[in-house]
Design a protein around this motif. Structure first.
Motif, mmCIF file in Angstrom:
data_model
loop_
_atom_site.group_PDB
_atom_site.id
_atom_site.type_symbol
_atom_site.label_atom_id
_atom_site.label_comp_id
_atom_site.label_asym_id
_atom_site.label_seq_id
_atom_site.Cartn_x
_atom_site.Cartn_y
_atom_site.Cartn_z
ATOM 1 N N LEU A 1 6.358 29.076 -53.832
ATOM 2 C CA LEU A 1 7.215 29.578 -52.751
ATOM 3 C C LEU A 1 8.463 30.253 -53.305
ATOM 4 O O LEU A 1 8.945 31.251 -52.751
ATOM 5 C CB LEU A 1 7.622 28.416 -51.834
ATOM 6 N N THR A 2 8.990 29.720 -54.407
ATOM 7 C CA THR A 2 10.137 30.369 -55.042
ATOM 8 C C THR A 2 9.757 31.768 -55.507
ATOM 9 O O THR A 2 10.528 32.728 -55.340
ATOM 10 C CB THR A 2 10.625 29.535 -56.236
ATOM 11 N N ALA A 3 8.564 31.886 -56.096
ATOM 12 C CA ALA A 3 8.126 33.209 -56.538
ATOM 13 C C ALA A 3 8.005 34.166 -55.356
ATOM 14 O O ALA A 3 8.464 35.318 -55.433
ATOM 15 C CB ALA A 3 6.788 33.093 -57.270
ATOM 16 N N ALA B 1 14.291 40.041 -54.099
ATOM 17 C CA ALA B 1 14.587 41.059 -55.113
ATOM 18 C C ALA B 1 14.290 42.453 -54.573
ATOM 19 O O ALA B 1 15.104 43.375 -54.726
ATOM 20 C CB ALA B 1 13.769 40.789 -56.373
ATOM 21 N N PHE B 2 13.138 42.613 -53.925
ATOM 22 C CA PHE B 2 12.807 43.939 -53.400
ATOM 23 C C PHE B 2 13.704 44.312 -52.217
ATOM 24 O O PHE B 2 14.013 45.487 -52.021
ATOM 25 C CB PHE B 2 11.333 43.996 -52.997
ATOM 26 N N PRO C 1 15.438 32.321 -51.455
ATOM 27 C CA PRO C 1 14.649 31.396 -52.288
ATOM 28 C C PRO C 1 15.285 30.026 -52.476
ATOM 29 O O PRO C 1 14.670 29.164 -53.134
ATOM 30 C CB PRO C 1 14.537 32.113 -53.640
ATOM 31 N N ALA C 2 16.465 29.794 -51.938
ATOM 32 C CA ALA C 2 17.167 28.533 -52.219
ATOM 33 C C ALA C 2 16.376 27.295 -51.777
ATOM 34 O O ALA C 2 16.227 26.346 -52.572
ATOM 35 C CB ALA C 2 18.555 28.564 -51.573
ATOM 36 N N LEU D 1 17.283 37.761 -59.291
ATOM 37 C CA LEU D 1 16.239 37.349 -58.340
ATOM 38 C C LEU D 1 14.854 37.665 -58.895
ATOM 39 O O LEU D 1 13.906 36.876 -58.716
ATOM 40 C CB LEU D 1 16.455 38.063 -57.005
ATOM 41 N N ALA D 2 14.739 38.800 -59.566
ATOM 42 C CA ALA D 2 13.463 39.139 -60.185
ATOM 43 C C ALA D 2 13.101 38.102 -61.246
ATOM 44 O O ALA D 2 11.939 37.667 -61.343
ATOM 45 C CB ALA D 2 13.543 40.534 -60.801
ATOM 46 N N GLY D 3 14.094 37.698 -62.038
ATOM 47 C CA GLY D 3 13.832 36.674 -63.044
ATOM 48 C C GLY D 3 13.417 35.363 -62.423
ATOM 49 O O GLY D 3 12.522 34.667 -62.930
ATOM 50 N N LEU D 4 14.031 35.005 -61.300
ATOM 51 C CA LEU D 4 13.650 33.772 -60.613
ATOM 52 C C LEU D 4 12.215 33.856 -60.098
ATOM 53 O O LEU D 4 11.439 32.887 -60.190
ATOM 54 C CB LEU D 4 14.627 33.516 -59.464
ATOM 55 N N ALA D 5 11.859 35.011 -59.563
ATOM 56 C CA ALA D 5 10.485 35.189 -59.081
ATOM 57 C C ALA D 5 9.488 35.077 -60.223
ATOM 58 O O ALA D 5 8.430 34.425 -60.091
ATOM 59 C CB ALA D 5 10.355 36.549 -58.390
#
Lengths: 216, 241
Positions: A70-72, A79-80, A95-96, A163-167
């Motif tokens: 779900l975070t991804a 991010a987008f 994403p929190a 955010l991209a890195g988190l995904a």
């Protein structure tokens, strides 16, 4: 000064070429997630899915895997979304909740193993393979994400890149679950945290610079 | 392509110019200060606000149509769009705190970004929030660059002409040598000229006081002082050479 603006307007209009509007953030996130799933399918065809053998019924593993997935999903959409001008930067908070679910699931698994009667002994080979799996999955997903984000105009490049890195980190962690040889131990959690932080940090640093150039 | 894009590029551009004049570039600017006590709007104010809202919606629709045509490659619509954006962008930049010539720089930066990022505009969404976000970011970038730059005035002539108020290191020695040379030159004068210089020039006594002290007339003292100064000037200049 109006003449200066008029010259620029004429120059820009003179070199105008047709462009295709970017798909909506949801479609672009779905495309990237589809690529991540394809990568997972390719890995499943080559690696033995030993992670689900004998421990598929453990709740915290599924909790952690669902949280990472779900975070991804949510981080990819955020991010987008933040890469498009005019969209609210509050999308970064999306994403929190999933991130909290992921962290709590991993923490529960670690606690369960802590209180287990006979915790499995960690071997160095398992940690190295886990680390290399996360890194090898993160690199192509990061490159794809940055390439897709560069087509937009991220006005907050560092936020979008983080955010991209988190995904990417969430997707890599979710893909790791079927191939993880044993339950999450403290060293596993630490390795995961280091890799996740590294992926997010590298994306924010390198990706932020790349995206800031894309934003003009 | 030309037929499909000519529609928003002709009538829309004229109406946009009218809207731009009507709004004066202040449409997208949010009010910086709100009134402390909001009074109930009168009927006239309500109609004016409604008219502005309708005009703003029409401008929004026109700009969105022009941008969609520009994405299809219509240069005329794109030209009309960019020209209509000029006052809007300048107004947003001023609202962000940009002043003076920097407003024009922000306008230029924003137009460049709009050109590079035109594919990121979604035709199904409003145009002005997209433009406002880009302009605000470019204005913030400009303000940051200005803040980072050291505020120095480059004036080499003023730097060279700057007088150091502190005494030079050899100032005391030079003054002592100059005093000694002057004392020697005064001592070498004839008595009448030396007395005139000592009393009138160095001690700054009056003609009457000097005449009483020396017993000479005031006319003789003037002549002696004049000749003494002339002799001193000649002697000291010769000594410097």
């Amino acid at each position: 000064m109006d003449a200066r603006h008029d010259r620029l307007v004429e120059e820009l209009a003179g070199r105008l070429e047709p462009v295709r509007p970017l798909p909506r953030p949801a479609w672009r996130a779905a495309l990237w997630l589809g690529a991540a799933l394809l990568l997972g399918a390719a890995l499943a065809s080559r690696l033995a899915m030993i992670g689900l053998e004998g421990r598929g019924g453990t709740a915290d593993i599924w909790l952690s895997a669902c949280g990472a997935a779900l975070t991804a999903v949510t981080a990819a959409y955020a991010a987008f979304a933040t890469s498009v001008p005019g969209r609210s930067p509050r999308w970064a908070l999306l994403p929190a909740p999933a991130l909290a679910l992921w962290v709590s699931g991993s923490g529960l698994g670690c606690l369960r193993m802590w209180f287990a009667a006979s915790p499995p002994a960690d071997d160095g080979h398992g940690l190295v393979s886990c680390f290399s799996f996360l890194v090898c999955v993160s690199i192509p997903l990061s490159l794809l994400m940055v390439a897709m984000l560069r087509r937009a105009c991220p006005l907050r490049p560092n936020l979008t890149a983080a955010l991209a890195g988190l995904a990417v980190a969430g997707a890599a962690a979710a893909l790791l679950v079927p191939f993880h040889p044993h339950d999450a131990s403290l060293s596993d959690i630490l390795i995961h945290c280091v890799v996740v932080a590294g992926v997010i940090g590298l994306n924010a640093l390198a990706g932020g610079r790349l995206l800031s150039r894309a934003a003009g | 392509m030309a037929e499909s894009s000519a529609r928003p590029g002709t009538g829309a551009s004229a109406s946009i110019m009218a809207h731009s004049i009507a709004f004066g570039g202040t449409l997208p600017v949010r009010p910086m200060i709100r009134p402390l006590a909001a009074s109930p709007p009168s009927a006239l104010e309500g109609r004016a606000r409604e008219a502005r809202t309708q005009t703003g919606m029409a401008l929004e629709g026109d700009l969105a149509g022009l941008m969609a045509a520009a994405q299809r490659g219509d240069a005329a619509s794109y030209r009309a769009l960019l020209k209509a954006c000029l006052p809007v962008v300048a107004g947003i930049a001023r609202a962000q705190g940009v002043r003076g010539d920097a407003v024009d720089d922000v306008v230029q930066d924003t137009l460049m970004t709009v050109h590079h990022a035109r594919a990121s505009y979604d035709p199904t969404r409003p145009f002005l929030p997209w433009l406002r976000a880009i302009t605000q970011r470019r204005a913030i970038d400009r303000l940051r660059r200005t803040a980072r730059r050291p505020q120095e005035v480059y004036d080499p002539l003023a730097y060279e002409a700057e007088v150091d108020p502190t005494p030079a290191p050899n100032a005391g020695l030079e003054a002592r040598e100059r005093d000694a040379a002057l004392a020697r030159a005064v001592a070498a004068l004839p008595d009448g000229q030396r007395q005139a210089v000592e009393h009138l020039g160095l001690r700054e006594l009056s003609l009457d006081e000097t005449a009483a002290l020396t017993g000479r007339t005031k006319g003789a003292l003037k002549v002696n002082l004049h000749r003494a100064l002339k002799a001193l000037r000649t002697n000291l200049m010769r000594g410097e050479e």
